[in-house]
Design a protein around this motif. Structure first.
Motif, PDB file in Angstrom:
ATOM      1  N   SER A 275      29.248  55.320 -14.403  1.00 40.41           N
ATOM      2  CA  SER A 275      28.491  54.236 -15.024  1.00 40.41           C
ATOM      3  C   SER A 275      29.477  53.297 -15.707  1.00 40.41           C
ATOM      4  CB  SER A 275      27.478  54.770 -16.047  1.00 40.41           C
ATOM      5  OG  SER A 275      28.146  55.447 -17.103  1.00 40.41           O
ATOM      6  N   ARG A 277      30.296  48.786 -16.903  1.00 40.81           N
ATOM      7  CA  ARG A 277      29.887  47.393 -17.003  1.00 40.81           C
ATOM      8  C   ARG A 277      31.129  46.514 -17.030  1.00 40.81           C
ATOM      9  NH1 ARG A 277      26.505  46.481 -22.160  1.00 40.81           N
ATOM     10  NH2 ARG A 277      25.468  48.370 -21.370  1.00 40.81           N
ATOM     11  N   ALA A 287      27.880  42.278 -14.953  1.00 39.19           N
ATOM     12  CA  ALA A 287      27.323  43.336 -14.117  1.00 39.19           C
ATOM     13  C   ALA A 287      27.386  44.651 -14.871  1.00 39.19           C
ATOM     14  CB  ALA A 287      28.086  43.449 -12.799  1.00 39.19           C
ATOM     15  N   GLU A 288      26.368  45.457 -14.679  1.00 39.39           N
ATOM     16  CA  GLU A 288      26.378  46.825 -15.176  1.00 39.39           C
ATOM     17  C   GLU A 288      25.626  47.685 -14.174  1.00 39.39           C
ATOM     18  OE1 GLU A 288      23.389  47.716 -18.420  1.00 39.39           O
ATOM     19  OE2 GLU A 288      23.724  45.566 -18.776  1.00 39.39           O
ATOM     20  N   GLY A 289      26.033  48.932 -14.069  1.00 40.79           N
ATOM     21  CA  GLY A 289      25.376  49.762 -13.088  1.00 40.79           C
ATOM     22  C   GLY A 289      25.834  51.204 -13.120  1.00 40.79           C
ATOM     23  N   TRP A 311      22.081  48.680 -10.158  1.00 43.83           N
ATOM     24  CA  TRP A 311      22.882  47.656 -10.812  1.00 43.83           C
ATOM     25  C   TRP A 311      22.009  46.522 -11.318  1.00 43.83           C
ATOM     26  CZ3 TRP A 311      22.486  48.250  -5.576  1.00 43.83           C
ATOM     27  CH2 TRP A 311      22.025  47.155  -4.847  1.00 43.83           C
TER      28      TRP A 311
END
Length: 376
Positions: A275, A277, A287-289, A311
């Motif tokens: 995980s 970002r 972006a984060e995911g 995401w």
């Protein structure tokens, strides 16, 4: 970060936001109310107009942190509003839209005019609409539609928010059913991408011609596996924490994300997760995911890597979440990753494109070509 509590389209919203987060970006990217359009992003064109505590306001120059305790209504919140229903019908009858980009903000402003001023002469309607720009219609149909709805009406004491009942908000708004806007029908809610937890999720299976043991030997070594991902590189690696970069090029948008991630591995079950970002300093995209993967045997000397990716994109790159293009890109990149992984397992030097930016004209063309072939 600032904790903000507000009501959006009848839903109670609690969110931690950066002090610089703009209301338009928050509505579109976090809550998926994409009927709020962004044009000039300087408070000039009016495409981003929403209602805040009963008054029309430019959401592209309003900070979310300043909306503490406010009641916000976007175009999606006017579905059952009687005045907006009249305006939609009048806009359709008077041909008051063409491309539809300005229409959500124009309708919101028109509703304010009818409720706040009632039946007023045409010159005053034009003056009131002057803050909303339209590049298509010439305004004649828009003015006619407002005059039709306002005819015979008296101004109300307060420009009320949309007639909606408050409901608890436990997360980002589910995506509405897709509705196509035409010059004959005004959309009640503009289409958005299907989302999970405010972002997009996809499950993919990557087939690799190698045993699970061989694959896990590479997957568990981040310095070997990251170069298999197009455009990705590790900057630092310390235990379960890493920093890195990934370059993306999709059409005119070219970004270089820098960020942090945390990684976990379960060698007994041959599965892992990550995980993180990141943010692009140039374009302002974010972006984060998360990613989860598991290696499964698939025959004598073959395996399948089952991957789940989730995401959320922000900024200019977020536009690619609203179509099937991003899913196609992920699947095509998965195939590229599999080829690079097989090369790493066999000891063959990585192909030159492995370190190149994710995307590019060749990738886009291959996806478009595949779609065209599928339509035959």
């Amino acid at each position: 970060m600032t904790m903000v509590m507000m009501t959006v389209n009848g839903n109670a919203v609690n969110a931690n936001v950066d002090a610089r987060t703009l209301l338009a970006d928050f509505l579109r990217q976090e809550l998926q109310f994409t009927g709020t359009h962004l044009g000039c992003e300087q408070g000039v064109c009016g495409a981003c107009t929403v209602v805040v505590d009963g008054k029309v306001q430019r959401s592209c120059i309003t900070f979310v942190a300043d909306c503490e305790g406010a009641q916000v209504t976007t175009i999606e919140g006017f579905d059952d509003d009687p005045t907006m229903s009249e305006l939609r019908e009048a806009f359709s009858e008077c041909h008051a839209l063409q491309c539809g980009f300005c229409t959500p903000g124009m309708l919101t402003t028109a509703r304010d005019i009818v409720l706040r001023l009632g039946d007023i002469p045409e010159p005053q309607i034009r003056e009131e609409l002057s803050g909303n720009l339209c590049r298509c219609t010439g305004y004649v149909g828009i003015v006619a539609a407002v005059r039709k709805v306002a005819a015979g009406k008296s101004p109300v004491a307060v420009n009320r928010p949309a007639t909606i009942s408050a409901q608890p908000f436990d997360g980002p708004r589910p995506a509405p059913a897709s509705t196509q806007a035409t010059s004959q029908a005004i959309p009640r809610a503009l289409p958005t991408a299907a989302s999970t937890g405010g972002g997009t999720s996809i499950d993919e299976q990557v087939k690799v011609a190698a045993s699970p043991e061989q694959i896990w030997a590479v997957l568990s070594d981040l310095r070997r596996v990251v170069p298999c991902v197009p455009g990705a590189e590790i900057t630092t690696l310390a235990g379960d924490d890493l920093t890195g970069k990934i370059r993306i090029a999709l059409g005119p948008i070219k970004v270089a994300f820098s960020g942090q991630a945390k990684v976990g591995m379960d060698a007994d079950n041959r599965e892992g997760w990550m995980s993180g970002r990141g943010r692009d300093a140039g374009q302002g995209s974010s972006a984060e995911g998360t990613a989860r993967w598991k290696v499964l045997a698939d025959g004598a000397n073959a395996s399948v890597i089952a991957v789940t990716l989730s995401w959320k994109l922000g900024g200019p790159l977020a536009q690619f979440n609203r179509s099937g293009l991003v899913q196609d890109i992920v699947r095509r990149l998965a195939a590229t990753f599999a080829a690079n992984l097989e090369a790493a397992i066999s000891g063959v030097p990585q192909p030159a494109q492995a370190g190149a930016a994710l995307g590019g004209l060749r990738l886009i063309w291959s996806i478009v070509k595949a779609r065209l072939m599928s339509w035959r």
